[in-house]
Design an enzyme around this catalytic site. Structure first.
Site, PDB file in Angstrom:
ATOM      1  N   CYS A 375       0.837  -1.211   0.000  1.00 26.47           N
ATOM      2  CA  CYS A 375       0.000   0.000   0.000  1.00 26.47           C
ATOM      3  C   CYS A 375       0.868   1.257   0.000  1.00 26.47           C
ATOM      4  O   CYS A 375       1.439   1.584  -1.024  1.00 26.47           O
ATOM      5  CB  CYS A 375      -1.023  -0.040   1.126  1.00 26.47           C
ATOM      6  SG  CYS A 375      -2.477   0.941   0.701  1.00 26.47           S
ATOM      7  N   HIS A 501      -3.650  -4.929   0.105  1.00 22.40           N
ATOM      8  CA  HIS A 501      -3.052  -5.449   1.347  1.00 22.40           C
ATOM      9  C   HIS A 501      -3.032  -6.977   1.286  1.00 22.40           C
ATOM     10  O   HIS A 501      -3.984  -7.628   1.743  1.00 22.40           O
ATOM     11  CB  HIS A 501      -3.882  -5.001   2.550  1.00 22.40           C
ATOM     12  CG  HIS A 501      -3.758  -3.546   2.859  1.00 22.40           C
ATOM     13  ND1 HIS A 501      -2.975  -3.059   3.877  1.00 22.40           N
ATOM     14  CD2 HIS A 501      -4.319  -2.460   2.278  1.00 22.40           C
ATOM     15  CE1 HIS A 501      -3.058  -1.743   3.913  1.00 22.40           C
ATOM     16  NE2 HIS A 501      -3.873  -1.353   2.949  1.00 22.40           N
ATOM     17  N   GLU A 503      -1.601  -8.933   3.069  1.00 21.46           N
ATOM     18  CA  GLU A 503      -1.548  -9.540   4.402  1.00 21.46           C
ATOM     19  C   GLU A 503      -2.931  -9.918   4.939  1.00 21.46           C
ATOM     20  O   GLU A 503      -3.049 -10.817   5.761  1.00 21.46           O
ATOM     21  CB  GLU A 503      -0.828  -8.604   5.397  1.00 21.46           C
ATOM     22  CG  GLU A 503      -1.554  -7.326   5.815  1.00 21.46           C
ATOM     23  CD  GLU A 503      -1.423  -6.170   4.839  1.00 21.46           C
ATOM     24  OE1 GLU A 503      -1.155  -6.414   3.647  1.00 21.46           O
ATOM     25  OE2 GLU A 503      -1.626  -5.012   5.260  1.00 21.46           O
TER      26      GLU A 503
HETATM   27  N1  GLN Z   1      -1.948   6.841   2.467  1.00 20.69           N
HETATM   28  C1  GLN Z   1      -2.043   6.061   1.276  1.00 20.69           C
HETATM   29  C2  GLN Z   1      -3.388   6.230   0.595  1.00 20.69           C
HETATM   30  O1  GLN Z   1      -4.322   6.682   1.184  1.00 20.69           O
HETATM   31  C3  GLN Z   1      -1.759   4.602   1.569  1.00 20.69           C
HETATM   32  C4  GLN Z   1      -2.762   3.964   2.451  1.00 20.69           C
HETATM   33  C5  GLN Z   1      -2.273   2.675   3.090  1.00 20.69           C
HETATM   34  O2  GLN Z   1      -1.079   2.406   3.133  1.00 20.69           O
HETATM   35  N2  GLN Z   1      -3.178   1.879   3.628  1.00 20.69           N
HETATM   36  O3  GLN Z   1      -3.557   5.901  -0.541  1.00 20.69           O
END
Ligand code: GLN
Length: 537
Positions: A375, A501, A503
């Site tokens: 992410c 994600h 995970e």
């Molecule tokens: N801050 C980034 C976004 O909003 C990544 C979000 C995250 O890592 N969950 O896109």
């Protein structure tokens, strides 16, 4: 329909979630159709706006619900996907009741905690039970018995027991401290906490006593005597090396039979599907040194699902992951990452720590060290590449710099101007298309996968052709091909990052493919380093 309610006494943080998950695992692998839900007595609507430093990781479900990390544990121990209904908060319950009142649905009556709030709680519990077509629903009540916040929930559960005519068991988790040089097991805190429970009309059926060592027969006898709980229903949950051993600890003490008898319910023999997994997890043959780089590394629970994904990899490969927790701000130069076999750059929000993460990615890209970005880790890898390979001056995410000269990571047009901070992100399970001839295709072996998301920002489409020209391979995209989902580098196998994600869907017997690939790459990297050292100059 039957219910097992898990309450906690004495202290918070004594492993109620692991015990609830373990019961789920035992029941569902004994032919009992089981699911779980969590009651969080806080006023927040959900965990989406909560700081991971206070509550640990925000876990995301398929339907996009942002929930407490315990839901992640249930999913892993049950190997079943849950939805947002499995999480009740005071915020959700009160919002619903107040909205109903505003619509006039209470027909002029005075709206009160009992019965209106308690009825809404029971309605939500029964909804999960009925829709899931379950044999047993395990319900964990957050907090500690005696807290003001949890009172309406416990009252609702007390009523539920009465209405369900005994098809509801209360299982209370307490602490048995071991004190002095003799490490004598003290039962008073358990006695007191059961007393608090009884004062609100709840007599526990099972006690789960947490202690360093197995409960002595004397402690068990005293607890049973003072609490009116059968001696064989006083279960010792002593410390183990790995939480995945807890179901085994409970099973050996006859917990499945106990529940089966109390509910007069048939079930099959427990089938330990984790036998081989636990063997590898507890006796790994290899070790790798991995840094988890993030800004909440002071609280490991903030990265719970990554820790778990690494456990899953260990249990399937026999490679132990020795984690070095690194605050992104501590990465000041290339020496910061000496001795590591790989780095995981974690998800996150806000600018703090981002430059440290960028330095870490640069180091991994330049030295050949295995890299996994998730992410924000994915976005940071794109920024690093834009700055240092493409020479795009000041490349950044518009999350961190609104007037960046090169906003290589940018907000989706439809999100501009959104004010409500809850649930405004791209959340939950989305289809990802995998490109042929890439590392991602090798790992997933199929053209379409579904993974969970939680982000607002994306790779800016304007820069994509140029990025690809310079050697980024976007090996996964969304269905329209607009959003980039997986990033690799040309001619490099051990550098991979995902916008999703990976995970969250990792399970003991189905580890995240990205985490597993990363750890296998780290072992290969380590072995190469050792071969060079042994080979001499
Ligand atoms: N801050 C980034 C976004 O909003 C990544 C979000 C995250 O890592 N969950 O896109």
């Amino acid at each position: 329909m039957r219910y097992v309610v898990i309450t906690g006494g004495v202290l918070s943080g004594i492993g109620k979630g692991t015990i609830a998950s373990s019961l789920c695992h035992l029941l569902s692998n004994s032919g009992v159709k089981t699911s779980a839900m969590k009651i969080d007595p806080y006023l927040n609507y959900d965990a989406g706006t909560m700081n991971p430093y206070q509550h640990g990781e925000v876990f995301v479900l398929d339907d996009g619900s942002e929930s407490d990390l315990d839901l992640g544990n249930y999913e892993r121990y049950l190997d079943r996907n849950l939805n947002g209904d499995s999480s009740i908060t005071t915020g959700k319950v009160y919002k619903e009741v107040i909205e109903k009142e505003r619509r006039g649905e209470y027909l002029g009556s005075t709206v009160q905690i009992i019965p209106h709030i308690t009825n809404e709680i029971k309605r939500r519990i029964r909804k999960v039970a009925n829709e899931g077509n379950l044999d047993v629903l395990v319900i964990e009540v957050g907090g500690t018995v005696g807290d003001i916040e949890s009172m309406p929930f416990l009252e609702a559960l007390r009523e539920l027991r009465m209405e369900e005519k005994g098809d509801l068991l209360f299982c209370h988790v307490t602490l048995v401290p071991e004190i002095g040089s003799e490490e004598e097991q003290k039962t008073k805190p358990t006695q007191h906490s059961v007393k608090v429970l009884r004062e609100i009309g709840i007599q526990p059926d099972i006690l789960m006593c947490r202690s360093g060592h197995p409960l002595t027969e004397d402690a068990r006898r005293r607890i049973s005597l003072f609490t009116d709980v059968d001696r064989k229903a006083v279960i010792s949950v002593y410390n183990v090396v790995n939480a995945y051993e807890v179901p085994g600890v409970l099973e050996k003490q006859g917990v499945i039979d106990l529940i089966r008898e109390k509910f007069s319910m048939p079930s099959q023999e427990f089938h330990d599907i984790w036998a081989d997994y636990k063997q590898k997890l507890l006796h790994p043959q290899e070790h790798v040194n991995i840094a988890i780089i993030g800004k909440y590394t002071g609280l490991h629970d903030a990265y719970m699902s990554h820790k778990e994904a690494f456990n899953h990899v260990t249990g399937n490969t026999g490679i132990a992951v020795d984690i070095k927790w690194m605050d992104s701000d501590s990465i000041t130069d290339d020496n910061s990452l000496k001795g590591l076999d790989g780095i995981l750059v974690t998800p996150g929000f806000g600018y703090r720590g981002v430059e440290g993460k960028i330095r870490a990615v640069k180091n991994a890209r330049e030295t050949g060290m295995p890299f996994l970005g998730i992410c924000l880790g994915f976005q940071v890898a794109v920024i690093e590449f834009a700055r240092n390979v493409m020479g795009l001056e000041g490349a950044n995410s518009s999350e961190f710099k609104s007037d960046s000269k090169n906003p290589v990571i940018d907000i989706l047009p439809e999100q501009v101007g959104v004010k409500d901070m809850g649930g405004t992100m791209r959340l939950g399970s989305k289809k990802v298309l995998i490109k042929d001839g890439t590392v991602a295709m090798e790992l997933y072996g199929q053209k379409e996968i579904y993974e969970r998301h939680r982000h607002r920002y994306e790779v800016n489409p304007e820069y994509i052709p140029d990025m690809e020209k310079h050697g980024i391979v976007f090996s996964g995209t969304d269905e329209e091909g607009i959003r980039m989902e997986i990033m690799e580098l040309k001619d490099r196998r051990n550098f991979i990052a995902s916008q999703y994600h990976a995970e969250f869907l990792s399970r003991p017997l189905k580890p995240s493919r990205l985490h597993q690939h990363f750890i296998l790459s780290a072992l290969e990297f380590k072995q190469k380093k050792m071969a060079i050292l042994e080979g001499g100059p």
